[in-house]
Design a protein around this motif. Structure first.
Motif, short mmCIF file in Angstrom:
data_model
loop_
_atom_site.label_atom_id
_atom_site.label_comp_id
_atom_site.label_asym_id
_atom_site.label_seq_id
_atom_site.Cartn_x
_atom_site.Cartn_y
_atom_site.Cartn_z
N UNK A 137 34.60 14.52 -17.50
CA UNK A 137 33.87 15.61 -16.84
C UNK A 137 33.49 15.21 -15.41
N UNK A 138 33.08 13.97 -15.21
CA UNK A 138 32.74 13.50 -13.85
C UNK A 138 33.97 13.51 -12.96
N UNK A 139 35.11 13.12 -13.50
CA UNK A 139 36.35 13.13 -12.71
C UNK A 139 36.77 14.55 -12.35
N UNK A 140 36.49 15.50 -13.22
CA UNK A 140 36.87 16.89 -12.98
C UNK A 140 35.88 17.64 -12.09
N UNK A 141 34.66 17.15 -11.98
CA UNK A 141 33.61 17.85 -11.23
C UNK A 141 34.01 18.03 -9.77
N UNK A 173 37.18 9.83 -4.36
CA UNK A 173 36.68 10.82 -5.33
C UNK A 173 36.52 10.19 -6.71
N UNK A 174 37.48 9.37 -7.11
CA UNK A 174 37.37 8.68 -8.40
C UNK A 174 36.18 7.72 -8.37
N UNK A 175 36.04 6.98 -7.30
CA UNK A 175 34.94 6.02 -7.18
C UNK A 175 33.59 6.74 -7.27
N UNK A 176 33.43 7.86 -6.58
CA UNK A 176 32.17 8.61 -6.65
C UNK A 176 31.91 9.12 -8.06
N UNK A 177 32.95 9.53 -8.77
CA UNK A 177 32.79 9.95 -10.17
C UNK A 177 32.36 8.76 -11.03
N UNK A 178 32.93 7.59 -10.74
CA UNK A 178 32.55 6.40 -11.50
C UNK A 178 31.12 5.98 -11.22
#
Length: 153
Positions: free
Chosen positions: A16-20, A32-37
């Motif tokens: 869900x974080x990756x899709x946000x 974008x992946x790092x911010x989701x992580x």
């Protein structure tokens, strides 16, 4: 605590974080992946409030896991799973692997790994800042492949 998701939900929370905030036509950059992580790493799950029960692992290197060498950044969340007596039974790891075509600049980074554990005196925000510096060469790039999965270890 009712606000904390169960460990069984961790993979769905990460997805869900990756899709946000991502449209279906855009590819995820490393940033974008790092911010989701980071968002995923800040989210607390229903774990015991003891060191080693909830950890974050940042690691990278050039590996040939799939047959051909790829520069791989593996961002992992590790949870301690206890048995009915409260003793350690095993770990569950939720991985987000970013893979890039190898190139001399990435190969020159060598291999690296660093752990952070919640419920210790360590500073999570400082750990994130330090790890982000290690991603500088990759932040604006789109990974060749992203693999998100869960495994018992």
């Amino acid at each position: 605590m009712p606000n904390k998701p169960r460990l069984e939900e961790a993979l769905d929370v990460l997805r869900a974080e990756l899709a946000a905030g991502r449209s279906t036509t855009t590819e995820l950059t490393t940033r974008a992946v790092w911010l989701a992580l980071i968002r995923f790493g800040r989210q607390r799950f229903d774990t015991a409030a003891i060191p080693d029960s909830d950890g974050l692992l940042f690691q990278y290197g050039t590996y040939a896991f799939s047959g051909r060498p790829m520069f791989t950044v593996d961002l992992t969340r590790q949870f301690d799973i206890s048995d009915v007596d409260g003793e350690h039974d095993h770990y569950v790891q939720v991985h987000c692997e970013l893979r890039y075509e190898p190139e001399p600049a990435l190969d020159a980074l060598g291999r690296f790994n660093s752990w952070f554990f919640h419920d210790t005196d360590a500073d999570l925000d400082q750990w994130f800042v330090t790890m982000e510096r290690r991603l500088e060469l990759l932040l604006e790039r789109v990974p060749f492949e992203i693999d998100v999965y869960e495994e018992p270890v």
